[in-house]
Structures are given as C-alpha cells and as structure tokens.
Motif scaffolding. Structure first.
Motif, mmCIF file in Angstrom:
data_model
loop_
_atom_site.group_PDB
_atom_site.id
_atom_site.type_symbol
_atom_site.label_atom_id
_atom_site.label_comp_id
_atom_site.label_asym_id
_atom_site.label_seq_id
_atom_site.Cartn_x
_atom_site.Cartn_y
_atom_site.Cartn_z
ATOM 1 N N PHE A 141 -46.941 36.090 -42.912
ATOM 2 C CA PHE A 141 -45.606 36.646 -42.194
ATOM 3 C C PHE A 141 -44.821 35.753 -41.491
ATOM 4 O O PHE A 141 -45.266 34.599 -41.234
ATOM 5 N N LEU A 142 -43.470 36.057 -41.382
ATOM 6 C CA LEU A 142 -42.710 34.833 -40.669
ATOM 7 C C LEU A 142 -41.735 35.809 -39.917
ATOM 8 O O LEU A 142 -41.034 36.619 -40.520
ATOM 9 N N ASP A 143 -41.816 35.217 -38.739
ATOM 10 C CA ASP A 143 -40.889 36.028 -37.511
ATOM 11 C C ASP A 143 -39.935 35.049 -37.306
ATOM 12 O O ASP A 143 -39.860 34.002 -36.838
ATOM 13 N N LEU A 144 -38.466 35.696 -37.398
ATOM 14 C CA LEU A 144 -37.383 34.824 -36.819
ATOM 15 C C LEU A 144 -36.584 35.621 -35.974
ATOM 16 O O LEU A 144 -36.089 36.874 -36.210
ATOM 17 N N GLY A 145 -36.626 35.345 -34.478
ATOM 18 C CA GLY A 145 -36.008 36.050 -33.561
ATOM 19 C C GLY A 145 -35.482 35.685 -32.325
ATOM 20 O O GLY A 145 -35.486 34.351 -32.247
ATOM 21 N N SER A 146 -35.412 36.346 -31.316
ATOM 22 C CA SER A 146 -35.062 35.766 -29.976
ATOM 23 C C SER A 146 -35.748 36.778 -28.978
ATOM 24 O O SER A 146 -35.830 38.056 -29.148
ATOM 25 N N GLN A 147 -36.069 35.980 -27.734
ATOM 26 C CA GLN A 147 -36.698 36.782 -26.775
ATOM 27 C C GLN A 147 -36.166 36.148 -25.386
ATOM 28 O O GLN A 147 -36.143 34.933 -25.265
ATOM 29 N N GLY A 148 -35.817 36.911 -24.318
ATOM 30 C CA GLY A 148 -35.575 36.297 -23.044
ATOM 31 C C GLY A 148 -35.276 37.528 -22.157
ATOM 32 O O GLY A 148 -35.188 38.669 -22.469
ATOM 33 N N PHE A 149 -34.751 37.104 -20.992
ATOM 34 C CA PHE A 149 -34.621 37.991 -19.710
ATOM 35 C C PHE A 149 -33.022 38.433 -19.568
ATOM 36 O O PHE A 149 -32.252 37.477 -20.072
ATOM 37 N N ASP A 150 -32.677 39.508 -19.224
ATOM 38 C CA ASP A 150 -31.281 39.730 -19.107
ATOM 39 C C ASP A 150 -30.506 39.705 -20.185
ATOM 40 O O ASP A 150 -29.423 39.262 -20.191
ATOM 41 N N TRP A 151 -31.137 39.825 -21.355
ATOM 42 C CA TRP A 151 -30.294 39.843 -22.653
ATOM 43 C C TRP A 151 -29.558 38.566 -22.922
ATOM 44 O O TRP A 151 -28.560 38.517 -23.674
ATOM 45 N N ASN B 28 -29.951 29.104 -27.696
ATOM 46 C CA ASN B 28 -30.669 28.061 -28.243
ATOM 47 C C ASN B 28 -32.342 28.257 -27.615
ATOM 48 O O ASN B 28 -33.394 27.685 -28.225
ATOM 49 N N LYS B 29 -32.289 28.520 -26.467
ATOM 50 C CA LYS B 29 -33.674 28.371 -25.891
ATOM 51 C C LYS B 29 -34.386 29.722 -25.974
ATOM 52 O O LYS B 29 -35.534 29.916 -25.958
ATOM 53 N N THR B 30 -33.792 30.972 -26.252
ATOM 54 C CA THR B 30 -34.246 32.284 -26.499
ATOM 55 C C THR B 30 -34.703 32.556 -28.176
ATOM 56 O O THR B 30 -35.784 33.246 -28.602
ATOM 57 N N ARG B 31 -33.906 31.672 -29.158
ATOM 58 C CA ARG B 31 -34.428 32.006 -30.461
ATOM 59 C C ARG B 31 -35.709 30.977 -30.745
ATOM 60 O O ARG B 31 -35.917 30.023 -30.212
ATOM 61 N N TYR B 32 -36.336 31.958 -31.697
ATOM 62 C CA TYR B 32 -37.531 31.353 -32.080
ATOM 63 C C TYR B 32 -37.969 31.568 -33.638
ATOM 64 O O TYR B 32 -37.274 32.529 -33.989
ATOM 65 N N SER B 33 -38.932 30.805 -34.203
ATOM 66 C CA SER B 33 -39.385 31.172 -35.415
ATOM 67 C C SER B 33 -41.022 30.977 -35.300
ATOM 68 O O SER B 33 -41.529 30.448 -34.552
ATOM 69 N N PHE B 34 -41.710 31.975 -36.235
ATOM 70 C CA PHE B 34 -43.097 32.232 -35.926
ATOM 71 C C PHE B 34 -43.925 32.338 -37.182
ATOM 72 O O PHE B 34 -43.121 33.514 -38.170
ATOM 73 N N PHE B 35 -44.569 31.713 -37.875
ATOM 74 C CA PHE B 35 -45.269 31.545 -39.167
ATOM 75 C C PHE B 35 -46.749 31.695 -38.948
ATOM 76 O O PHE B 35 -47.169 31.225 -38.165
#
Length: 448
Positions: free
Chosen positions: A300-310, A314-321
């Motif tokens: 699986f491969l995740d491409l997304g963003s996570q953080g507070f207050d929407w 570039n600090k909220t974006r991430y990838s996860f394999f």
C-alpha cells in the motif's frame, strides 16, 4: 443395444427441400429471439460476464480517498513538568542578566486524543500474492461457461418443442383437408342417391343415411378445425407472438427416411456439460479452501496531509509506503472441515453425473424405439390406405350396378377416411419422434 452406435433417424426432406428447412429453421430462430426464458438467461449471462470482470479487477491497484477529522475533550493525558525543569534555570538567568527576559512557565498536561485534527490521504493498495482472488476469478469464468450452457439447454429444448408443435399443426391441418374431401364425397354420394331415388332404384332410407353422413362429417370437420386452431395457438405461444397469427404450411413432408450416424451420441448433451462445469467449479472451490497455507501479501501507498486547524503546507504533507502479510497459522480445524465438505460435494457431483448419463441413455433408447415403432406404423398405414382406396373404388362400381347395399358403400368410405387419417397421423408422428431423437442426441445446430 449399444448406444455408442445407433441408427439416427432423420428427416429426408431437410436434405431435399431447402424451402421446408428455411420455414422451420426460420421459425426456430424467431423463437430463440423472442422467447422470454432465453432472454432472461441472456441477462443472467451478461451478469456473469460482469462478475468475471469484477473478479479480474481485484488483481489491479485500488485507489481510495480517506479523511478523518477529530475533536477531543478529556481522556488520557501525559504530564510534562516543563515548569519544574526550566523555571530554576530561567530564574538564575534573570538574576545574572538583571532582567526579566526569561518568564516563569507552567507545567504542561498534554491530551493524548488529538483535538481539531485532520488526516486526509489517498491510499493505493495492490495485492502481490493472494491465491483466493485467483481461484475466485477461475470460478467466475466457469460460471460464465455454465450460463452459456444453460442458454444452449433452453434453446435445444425450445427447438424440439417448436418442431413438434409445427408437425402437430401440419398433422391437424392435413386432417382438415381429409375431412373436407370426405365431406365433398358424401355430398356427391347424396346427389347420386337422390338421382337413384328419383328413378325408383333406392328407397328413402338411403337418403336419410346420406344426410346423417353429411352431418357427421361436418361435425368432424369442425372439431378438426378447432383442434387446428389450438395447435396454431400453442405454436405461436412458443414463438411469443399473437396466438391467431397465420403459419406457413410446408407440404414437402410426405415421406420418411433413415440415415445412419455413428458416434457417442449423448456426449454433447448440455445436462452433462453443466455437471462437468459444476465439477470444475467445485475443484476451484477446493483449491480456494486449501489456499490458506499460502500467505497473503499486499502493498500500500498513502499520499496525504495531516495537521491541526486544517493547516496544509509542506510540513503537513506526507507519504507512507508499506507491505503487509497475513498468514493464518491456526483456525481450529475450520479449513480442514471446508475441504472435507468440498470433497463430499465432488462425490455427489460424480454420482449425479453417472445417474444423469444413464437417464440420457435411457431417453435416447426410448426415443429410438419409439421412432422405429412409428415407422412400422407408417408403413402399415401406407398399405392399409392403398387397400382401402382400392376397396372403396370397387364398392362404388358395385353399388352403381346395384350389387351391394348403400351401408356397405358407407362402410368402405369410412374405412378409406380412417385409413387416410391414420396415414396422416403416423406420418407426422415419425417427424415428431425424430425431433425427440434429435433432442436426445443434441445434434440440432443452434447457431444456424
């Protein structure tokens, strides 16, 4: 009798009369196109094809969008003694610098549940090793074949029903002609008797008996017409059209012939084909039941963003394999029980196959014997009709010469009519029985 080598009894006119073949085959194709059951089976086949496409799609990557948003209040916390750790240091620094640049801070209590937090991502998954979806695709492919055989089975049975209904209609229609001819003859006999009565050669009783014969044949003719209407309605019903629609008459069916055809004549029966496919499907089910011994591996491969207050940067974006493996090591015997059930199902299918094969052989044997009997009956009817014609012709001559009674002439005439009716019945009975053999052999070409 050895069914492997049989006398296949066929229609000679199909080889000699393209017109007759065109009429009947045209009706059969019309029945195929309009029959509701076949249309329903066609829809079921289309559904099976889409199910197969769905099974194939399981081998391809799957992309999905996931979003989570969290609001939290209360729950577990982690105490962080920031004040206890830093305030003494800050106090010393303020004394050394004779300032208040380093304020005192409070100890922190951090909430573990994230509050006003979002996680949005595109997740792509791809199976690398999964025996279950491979067996599932094979099962769906076999189910498509099974549905195709089901359609062929419906068509073959319908073709037999249309043929037999057509021959029954021809048989009934010919009976009308026989009764019409007989009625004309008794009317002519009455005219002759009226002339003889006028000349004093016969008494009035002869005229009464002639009238009775006319009334009797009128009734028989009307009954025959109603039977023909019923045969027409049934034939049109099979073609899914108006019950009173006219039917083209083919007058070429006036003889029968025997064609010899050797071979395994029941191997093409759709009933055996269905059981063969069922056995193949069960074999795939058995393989699926045993696939637990092979681990399932996917990536699986995740491409997304996570953080507070929407927040989105570039600090909220991430990838996860990642790669995952699932391997069932213990199931309390459930997989073994599944395998045992499938093995028993194999034995059931084999038993059904043997039984159905015997049934089909019996069906073919019975159809052949029945046809042979109908041919004997037809040949006998031919001789009887020829004899009755000669007998009636002789009786007519003798009656005109006043050598026999009128009742004897009527008896001769009735014998001729009955012999002609029997000839008509036995003739088309051979065609009806031949259609049954063709059904038992599964030799009708469904693609014409």
């Amino acid at each position: 009798m050895n069914i492997k080598v049989v006398a296949f009894l066929a229609f000679s006119m199909y080889a000699n009369s393209g017109f007759g073949q065109t009429i009947l085959d045209g009706y059969i194709q019309e029945g195929f196109a309009k029959n509701q059951s076949i249309q329903q089976q066609g829809i079921a086949l289309e559904k099976s094809i889409y199910a197969l496409k769905e099974a194939k799609s399981l081998f391809l990557p799957n992309v999905a969008f996931h979003t989570d948003y969290f609001l939290a209040d209360g729950g577990r916390t982690v105490d962080f003694p920031a004040g206890d750790m830093l305030n003494p240091v800050y106090g010393t620094l303020n004394q050394l610098t004779n300032s208040s640049n380093f304020p005192q801070i409070e100890n922190e209590s951090i909430l573990l549940n994230p509050n006003n937090f979002y996680d949005a991502k595109f997740r792509t998954t791809l199976p690398l090793l999964n025996r279950e979806i491979a067996y599932n695709r094979r099962i769906k492919r076999e189910q498509v074949s099974l549905q195709q055989v089901e359609i062929a089975l419906y068509k073959r049975e319908l073709a037999k029903e249309i043929k037999q209904a057509y021959f029954q209609y021809l048989q009934s229609d010919q009976s009308i002609k026989i009764y019409e001819s007989a009625l004309e003859l008794v009317i002519e006999n009455k005219r002759i008797n009226e002339s003889l009565f006028a000349n004093g050669k016969v008494n009035r009783t002869v005229l009464f008996r002639a009238d009775n014969e006319i009334a009797r044949y009128i009734a028989l003719l009307e009954t025959s017409r109603q039977n023909t209407n019923s045969a027409k309605a049934y034939f049109n019903f099979l073609l899914n059209r108006d019950l009173t629609e006219s039917i083209l008459i083919d007058d070429s069916y006036r003889d029968v012939a025997i064609a010899i055809q050797d071979g395994d004549v029941i191997s093409q029966r759709e009933e055996l084909g269905k059981l063969s496919i069922a056995a193949s499907i069960n074999k795939q089910v058995e393989g699926m039941s045993k696939s637990f011994i092979v681990p399932k591996i996917s990536t699986f491969l995740d491409l997304g963003s996570q953080g507070f207050d929407w927040k989105f940067d570039n600090k909220t974006r991430y990838s996860f394999f990642g790669v995952s493996m699932q391997w069932e090591l213990f199931g309390a015997g459930k997989n073994t029980y599944k395998i045992k059930q499938v093995e028993l199902e194999n034995r059931i299918i084999q038993s059904q196959t043997d039984y159905v094969e015997q049934q089909l052989r019996l069906h073919l044997t019975t159809a052949i014997n029945s046809y042979r009997a109908s041919v004997v009956s037809y040949n006998s009817a031919v001789k009887a009709y020829g004899t009755s014609q000669k007998y009636y012709s002789d009786m007519q001559k003798m009656y005109r010469e006043n050598q026999v009674l009128f009742i004897e002439l009527l008896d001769a005439h009735n014998q001729q009519v009955q012999a002609e009716l029997q000839l008509n019945i036995s003739l088309f009975d051979t065609y009806i029985k031949s259609a049954e053999i063709e059904r038992a052999n599964a030799t009708f070409n469904l693609n014409d």
